[in-house]
Design an enzyme around this catalytic site. Sequence first.
Site, mmCIF file in Angstrom:
data_model
loop_
_atom_site.group_PDB
_atom_site.id
_atom_site.type_symbol
_atom_site.label_atom_id
_atom_site.label_comp_id
_atom_site.label_asym_id
_atom_site.label_seq_id
_atom_site.Cartn_x
_atom_site.Cartn_y
_atom_site.Cartn_z
ATOM 1 N N HIS A 79 0.717 -1.243 -0.093
ATOM 2 C CA HIS A 79 -0.059 -0.003 -0.067
ATOM 3 C C HIS A 79 1.028 1.243 0.136
ATOM 4 O O HIS A 79 1.637 1.483 0.750
ATOM 5 C CB HIS A 79 -1.135 0.007 1.250
ATOM 6 C CG HIS A 79 -2.040 -1.140 1.035
ATOM 7 N ND1 HIS A 79 -2.610 -1.442 2.126
ATOM 8 C CD2 HIS A 79 -2.734 -1.355 0.027
ATOM 9 C CE1 HIS A 79 -3.470 -2.246 1.709
ATOM 10 N NE2 HIS A 79 -3.749 -2.366 0.351
ATOM 11 N N GLU A 123 1.651 3.793 3.032
ATOM 12 C CA GLU A 123 2.224 3.395 4.229
ATOM 13 C C GLU A 123 3.746 3.455 4.428
ATOM 14 O O GLU A 123 4.272 2.522 4.416
ATOM 15 C CB GLU A 123 1.376 2.147 4.432
ATOM 16 C CG GLU A 123 0.057 1.895 4.398
ATOM 17 C CD GLU A 123 -0.621 0.640 4.386
ATOM 18 O OE1 GLU A 123 0.229 -0.514 4.476
ATOM 19 O OE2 GLU A 123 -1.675 0.455 4.280
ATOM 20 N N HIS A 125 2.513 -3.311 7.266
ATOM 21 C CA HIS A 125 1.337 -2.599 6.846
ATOM 22 C C HIS A 125 1.379 -1.361 8.248
ATOM 23 O O HIS A 125 1.964 -1.592 9.107
ATOM 24 C CB HIS A 125 0.158 -3.092 6.650
ATOM 25 C CG HIS A 125 -0.224 -4.003 5.478
ATOM 26 N ND1 HIS A 125 -0.788 -3.301 4.453
ATOM 27 C CD2 HIS A 125 0.202 -5.166 5.207
ATOM 28 C CE1 HIS A 125 -1.040 -4.475 3.482
ATOM 29 N NE2 HIS A 125 -0.312 -5.772 3.929
ATOM 30 N N GLU A 144 0.383 -4.428 11.481
ATOM 31 C CA GLU A 144 0.009 -3.423 11.250
ATOM 32 C C GLU A 144 0.531 -2.372 12.427
ATOM 33 O O GLU A 144 0.495 -2.441 13.301
ATOM 34 C CB GLU A 144 -1.661 -3.138 11.663
ATOM 35 C CG GLU A 144 -2.741 -3.694 10.416
ATOM 36 C CD GLU A 144 -2.828 -2.850 9.035
ATOM 37 O OE1 GLU A 144 -2.236 -1.785 8.966
ATOM 38 O OE2 GLU A 144 -3.381 -3.354 8.034
#
Length: 412
Positions: free
Chosen positions: A167, A170, A293, A368
């Site tokens: 992504h 990020e 992420h 994350e």
Amino acid sequence: MSGAAAADGAARYDHYRLYRVELATDEQVQLFQQLEAKSDSCTFYGHARQPGQQLTIMVSASKVADFEDLLALHAVSGRVLERNMQQLIEREAATVQPASTDPSQMDWEHYFQLETIYAWMELLAERFPGAVSTLDIGTSYEGRPIRGVKLSRRPGNKAIVVEGGIHAREWISPATATFLLHELVTSEDPTVRELGTAYDWFFFPIVNPDGYRFTFTGDRLWRKNRKPYGLCRGVDLNRNFDSNWGGVGSSDDPCSYDFSGSGPFSEPEAVALADFVRNNVGPARIRTYIALHSYSQLLMFPYGHTADRVPNYDHLRSITEKGIAALTAVSGTSYRGGSKYETIYPSSGGSIDWAYRPGGVPVSLTFELRGPPDSTDMFILPADQIRPVGKETLAAFMAIVQEATRLGYYDS
């Protein structure tokens, strides 16, 4: 922004507000589902699904009054996390190094652009020729190489794959991936050195090079790759893998942030990564796949698309718990763990789900990274957090590998 960044045509977010709302009733959930479907002035970070859910939404300056009115009219509880998103972007821009930065100047106090990171990977291979080599596993839609690094100090090792930057926005993901790689290659700490010796490592810090490049030149908050689909661009590469493709938590709308593509593996970046795993899971003995992420401070394992538990659920639970305990011990950062479905939100077509099955990698995990779920920074994490994030993530990696070893995942 420095270097070639922030051209005149770059997206700006002056006085865009970031809200955190709490959906208390089914009616409120339906209201926000309609709002996401109809409004191009509200950017949702997650979808409205159920009562009791908290949702982060960015609202354009011209629609703030309407949004406030909506909250009041329907008695929705909400608070402002950030009043001017552009200020966050400009604060961060001061810590971005130009694209022309010499790779020898790479550090973990600044954010670096694609060109420098790729050149630094080559420099690392030149400096440690016996252990480090670079590999290009494919080409992005716009023709950029998808570059990785292999660290191998001992023949016959089992392998671990680290995916970063799928992504684009990020930025802490590639920064953490390069920090971890640098530590495994250069650290004099005996435990880190052993981690970098007893296993082979494959790092792919920027799986989405076109999107990453565009976050410096076009739109800091861009997420997808850059392939055009009608009026809109880009596929969420972490919805494009052939694992319940097109299912819950993905969109068939090319303008949506989680558009899953025209079919499973429609995107060259996802194909390159999957082909690498498919071709090497046996020969290189890949036992672990870790995706980086941000944000929300979670450590998760498959599946994303179903509450059904994977066969080694208890093992993966134990591995993530040990990883979280080690991470928290470094500087007190709190993380939650569990399957993707039960921890963050339902999603389909993700890389770790595919890597687990059919990819055949038994320990497949997603971090994350910082900040917390109600972070005001979101994807714009200040650069002074890179090193602390790297250190705590390295501690988690050590604990993950130690527990997976104890459970027999690296046995012959």
